[in-house]
Every structure is written in C-alpha cells, then in structure tokens.
Design an enzyme around this catalytic site. Sequence first.
Site, PDB file in Angstrom:
ATOM      1  N   HIS A 156     -18.391   5.940   1.834  1.00  0.00           N
ATOM      2  CA  HIS A 156     -17.895   5.099   1.979  1.00  0.00           C
ATOM      3  C   HIS A 156     -17.774   6.062   3.654  1.00  0.00           C
ATOM      4  O   HIS A 156     -17.523   7.087   3.320  1.00  0.00           O
ATOM      5  CB  HIS A 156     -17.502   4.236   2.166  1.00  0.00           C
ATOM      6  N   GLU A 167     -20.266  -2.308  -3.781  1.00  0.00           N
ATOM      7  CA  GLU A 167     -21.119  -2.449  -3.981  1.00  0.00           C
ATOM      8  C   GLU A 167     -22.134  -2.469  -5.415  1.00  0.00           C
ATOM      9  O   GLU A 167     -22.713  -3.454  -5.962  1.00  0.00           O
ATOM     10  CB  GLU A 167     -22.358  -2.244  -3.090  1.00  0.00           C
TER      11      GLU A 167
HETATM   12  N1  ACO Z   1     -26.258   8.675  -1.153  1.00  0.00           N
HETATM   13  C1  ACO Z   1     -26.879  10.004  -0.904  1.00  0.00           C
HETATM   14  N2  ACO Z   1     -26.044  10.992   0.537  1.00  0.00           N
HETATM   15  C2  ACO Z   1     -25.452  10.304   0.971  1.00  0.00           C
HETATM   16  C3  ACO Z   1     -24.822   8.377   0.668  1.00  0.00           C
HETATM   17  C4  ACO Z   1     -25.197   8.182  -0.752  1.00  0.00           C
HETATM   18  N3  ACO Z   1     -25.163   6.996  -0.660  1.00  0.00           N
HETATM   19  N4  ACO Z   1     -23.966   8.193   1.220  1.00  0.00           N
HETATM   20  C5  ACO Z   1     -23.298   9.612   2.108  1.00  0.00           C
HETATM   21  N5  ACO Z   1     -24.110  10.060   2.235  1.00  0.00           N
HETATM   22  C6  ACO Z   1     -24.578  11.701   2.844  1.00  0.00           C
HETATM   23  C7  ACO Z   1     -25.848  11.507   4.204  1.00  0.00           C
HETATM   24  O1  ACO Z   1     -26.661  11.678   4.218  1.00  0.00           O
HETATM   25  C8  ACO Z   1     -24.927  12.419   5.213  1.00  0.00           C
HETATM   26  O2  ACO Z   1     -25.120  14.332   4.847  1.00  0.00           O
HETATM   27  P1  ACO Z   1     -25.907  14.964   5.620  1.00  0.00           P
HETATM   28  O3  ACO Z   1     -24.438  15.621   6.060  1.00  0.00           O
HETATM   29  O4  ACO Z   1     -26.403  15.954   4.440  1.00  0.00           O
HETATM   30  O5  ACO Z   1     -26.602  14.161   6.509  1.00  0.00           O
HETATM   31  C9  ACO Z   1     -23.624  12.852   4.275  1.00  0.00           C
HETATM   32  O6  ACO Z   1     -23.294  12.100   3.442  1.00  0.00           O
HETATM   33  C10 ACO Z   1     -22.535  11.866   5.623  1.00  0.00           C
HETATM   34  O7  ACO Z   1     -23.260   9.914   5.932  1.00  0.00           O
HETATM   35  P2  ACO Z   1     -22.791   9.570   6.768  1.00  0.00           P
HETATM   36  O8  ACO Z   1     -24.093   8.336   6.754  1.00  0.00           O
HETATM   37  O9  ACO Z   1     -22.582  10.554   8.148  1.00  0.00           O
HETATM   38  O10 ACO Z   1     -21.496   8.873   6.473  1.00  0.00           O
HETATM   39  P3  ACO Z   1     -20.757   7.355   6.706  1.00  0.00           P
HETATM   40  O11 ACO Z   1     -19.862   7.456   7.041  1.00  0.00           O
HETATM   41  O12 ACO Z   1     -21.646   7.189   8.500  1.00  0.00           O
HETATM   42  O13 ACO Z   1     -21.814   6.545   5.997  1.00  0.00           O
HETATM   43  C11 ACO Z   1     -21.650   4.926   4.184  1.00  0.00           C
HETATM   44  C12 ACO Z   1     -20.852   5.496   4.981  1.00  0.00           C
HETATM   45  C13 ACO Z   1     -23.382   4.251   5.218  1.00  0.00           C
HETATM   46  C14 ACO Z   1     -21.405   3.560   3.727  1.00  0.00           C
HETATM   47  C15 ACO Z   1     -22.919   5.744   3.697  1.00  0.00           C
HETATM   48  O14 ACO Z   1     -21.832   5.804   2.399  1.00  0.00           O
HETATM   49  C16 ACO Z   1     -24.441   5.491   2.376  1.00  0.00           C
HETATM   50  O15 ACO Z   1     -25.457   4.672   3.657  1.00  0.00           O
HETATM   51  N6  ACO Z   1     -24.084   4.510   1.455  1.00  0.00           N
HETATM   52  C17 ACO Z   1     -24.704   4.203   0.781  1.00  0.00           C
HETATM   53  C18 ACO Z   1     -25.188   2.158   1.354  1.00  0.00           C
HETATM   54  C19 ACO Z   1     -24.181   1.588   0.037  1.00  0.00           C
HETATM   55  O16 ACO Z   1     -23.331   2.041  -0.681  1.00  0.00           O
HETATM   56  N7  ACO Z   1     -23.442   0.199   1.606  1.00  0.00           N
HETATM   57  C20 ACO Z   1     -22.342  -0.288   0.871  1.00  0.00           C
HETATM   58  C21 ACO Z   1     -20.979   0.334   1.477  1.00  0.00           C
HETATM   59  S1  ACO Z   1     -19.408  -0.563   1.433  1.00  0.00           S
HETATM   60  C22 ACO Z   1     -19.668  -2.091   2.298  1.00  0.00           C
HETATM   61  O17 ACO Z   1     -20.327  -1.845   3.726  1.00  0.00           O
HETATM   62  C23 ACO Z   1     -19.539  -2.781   1.985  1.00  0.00           C
END
Ligand code: ACO
Length: 364
Positions: free
Chosen positions: A247, A306
């Site tokens: 998140h 989620e």
């Molecule tokens: N699985 C694996 N790796 C992840 C995940 C995940 N679910 N989430 C983040 N990371 C990693 C990224 O690959 C990144 O790694 P890196 O620095 O080595 O490149 C690091 O963690 C940071 O990721 P960002 O995209 O910068 O983090 P952000 O805060 O922008 O992302 C998000 C938040 C989009 C929710 C992300 O965690 C994600 O894609 N989760 C999976 C999709 C999901 O569950 N969405 C629902 C969110 S809840 C809602 O919106 C209601």
Amino acid sequence: MVQVSAGLEGVIAAATVLSDVDGQAGRLTLRGWAVEDLAGRARFEDAAHLLFDGFFDDLPTDLAPALGAARVRAFAEVVALDTALAARDPYDAMRALLARLPDGETLHDALVLAAAPAVFTAATLRCRDGQAPVAPDPALPHAADFLRMIRGAAPTEGEARALDAYLVTVCDHGLNASTFAARVAASTRAGLGSAVLAGLSTLKGPLHGGAPGPVIDMLDTIGTADNAVPWLEAALDAGERLMGFGHRIYRVRDPRADALKAALARLSRTAGALPGRLALAEAVERAALDILRRRKPDRPLETNVEFYTALLLEALGFPPQAFTCVFAAGRTVGWIAHAREQQAGGKLIRPQSVYVGPRPRAAA
Ligand code: ACO
C-alpha cells in the site's frame, strides 16, 4: 534541477474532515469513528449519512427511504442496458449506465449516483446470464436490496450485514487515487456525476480497486496450501506483483483487512461453506508475507484491503468480474462527499509539470 514527486508521493493536496489514514499506526478514522467500530455496526445508509453530514442542507436524519427512492430512479436507466452493453465487462457497462444520470448538485442527484452502482451492477449481472433485471424494493435496506436485485430472492440477515460491513469499510479512504480524481473534476466546478465518473474510471485498475478479482485467480491457481510458496516465488521471479499486498500509505497491516476478515468470520458462522477457502487464503497470506519480508526487507509490504475483499465478496456470491463494481458501490458516497468538500472550500487543482522535451527548434 526541479524535483518531481513520482506518483505525488508525500504531497498533501487537500484538507479534509472526512477520513484520516494513519499509515504508521494502521488506523483508518471515518469522521471520528475507527473503521473497525463502524463496520459491523453501521449500515451503508448510516455511513452515507456520516459522510454527507454538513455537505447538504436538506439531509434527512434517516437516509434509507431517500436512498430506496433513488434506487428506483436509477432503475429507470436500465432500459438502456441492451445485449451489447450487458456483454461488456460489468464495470464498463455500469459506468456507461452511470454516465446517463444527471450531472447535478442536489442531494437527490447525489443519492441517485450513490444508489446507481448497486442497481446497475445487479441488472448487468442478470442480463449477462440471460435473466430479466429485478426492480429495486425501496423499502429494503440498501445492502439487502443489492443482493436481492442480483439473486431475485431475499438474502439472509447475515449476508446483508456482511455486505453492509464491506460497503461501510470501503466508503472513504483519504486522498486515494480515485478520490483525488473525483476532487480534481469537482475543482473545475463540474457536477457530481462528472466527479463520480472520474473516480469510477480511476478505481478500475489493478493497482487500486481492480485487485480483488486477480486475488481469486491467484487462490484458484495455487489450489492447495503446499503449492503457495513455489507459486508465489515463481510469480515474483517473473516480476509480477502479488495482488492484495502492499500500500502507498500503510506501512503496517491495512486495518480494513481485519475489519473484513471479522465480517467474513461472522458470515462463516451462519453460512457454513467457507472454512476450506479461508484456510487456503490464510496459508497463502502467511506465505506471501514471509516471502515479501525476505525479498523486500526495506519496504514493509503487508496485506491490504483487497485480499479479504475478494474472500468476502466471493462468499456472498459475487462473480470476480463484479468485485470492482461492488467496491464502487461503497466508495461512491466518499467521492460525492469529497467533491462537495472540494467545491465548498477548494481551488482549481492544477499542479505543474517540468518540461524535459526538446527546446524549440530554430525556425528555418
Ligand atoms: N508485490 C510485490 N512487490 C511489491 C508489491 C506487491 N504487491 N507492492 C509493492 N511492491 C514492490 C515494488 O515492486 C517496488 O519494488 P522495487 O522498489 O524493488 O521496485 C516496491 O515494492 C515499492 O513499490 P511502489 O510501486 O513504489 O509502491 P506504491 O506505494 O506506489 O504501490 C501499490 C502501492 C500500487 C498498492 C502496490 O503495493 C501494488 O501494486 N500492490 C498490488 C496491487 C494491489 O494490491 N492493489 C490494491 C491496493 S489497495 C487499494 O487501492 C484499494
């Protein structure tokens, strides 16, 4: 060199009285209520009232009758649901029908928009399955009527309460991507319909509201608990993200995940069939958290809303293709309240970009 804040991370773009997301403590406060206290006690109508309070002069004490009448008004648009539209993704069909509603400013406009996702989702799912849409019963509570319009039969009290818990849990969440989009639209003084459509379009993607469908795909593909670790490792090796984890704001467990897990436990006491599914989900969750901690030691990645959304909506009989529609059915009241708040006190939202393209060419 100008610094760009990628994804606007850390930027504070609005002051709000509506909700507070404390990402370090893992707390969500909705107008003074902890989400876990509200979910399971309040009905969707109560949450809508809580959010709309102060933003409409003519707000009645009990919103249930007006929301029931609004479902009936929204159902008048279902005549436009032809077979081509019903064959589309349920979210796209719901959004197309919603775009037919007036782009007004009144409480009536707001309630029709708030009622519409439930009415249109139910009608779309039935048409897709070759069944006639079921008209709303304005005397029923919103969540119970939502389930009745899909099934053509009344849900149990436990099922209606579980859906209420879900809709209340997701009704608002600070300046998330879709709420920001709704506030941007509202800041131009567009109507509430435009703000809701902006929010609706932004909610759709899998990094925001589109994740719970893929959570079900993940559980189905994993199949058994002993397959969890190899499957999750392979997905991460392939560069995929694990849906339902991570998140932008929460650095600890998303409190909404626990609120929904509690609702699921209450439902399973009355509905029976869930224990096997829940045990698999818990095994996958444990494995995913272990692997993410090991692979990303510097980035706390915890369970988000989620993951248990997927399980709860599946237990209530929603098909995965409709999960994001149900999310929208809860979040619309948040978008509307934020739109009103933005219009009441906000300026046009218009950030800047830094130009990194070529400089103007010299004219020949
Ligand atoms: N699985 C694996 N790796 C992840 C995940 C995940 N679910 N989430 C983040 N990371 C990693 C990224 O690959 C990144 O790694 P890196 O620095 O080595 O490149 C690091 O963690 C940071 O990721 P960002 O995209 O910068 O983090 P952000 O805060 O922008 O992302 C998000 C938040 C989009 C929710 C992300 O965690 C994600 O894609 N989760 C999976 C999709 C999901 O569950 N969405 C629902 C969110 S809840 C809602 O919106 C209601």
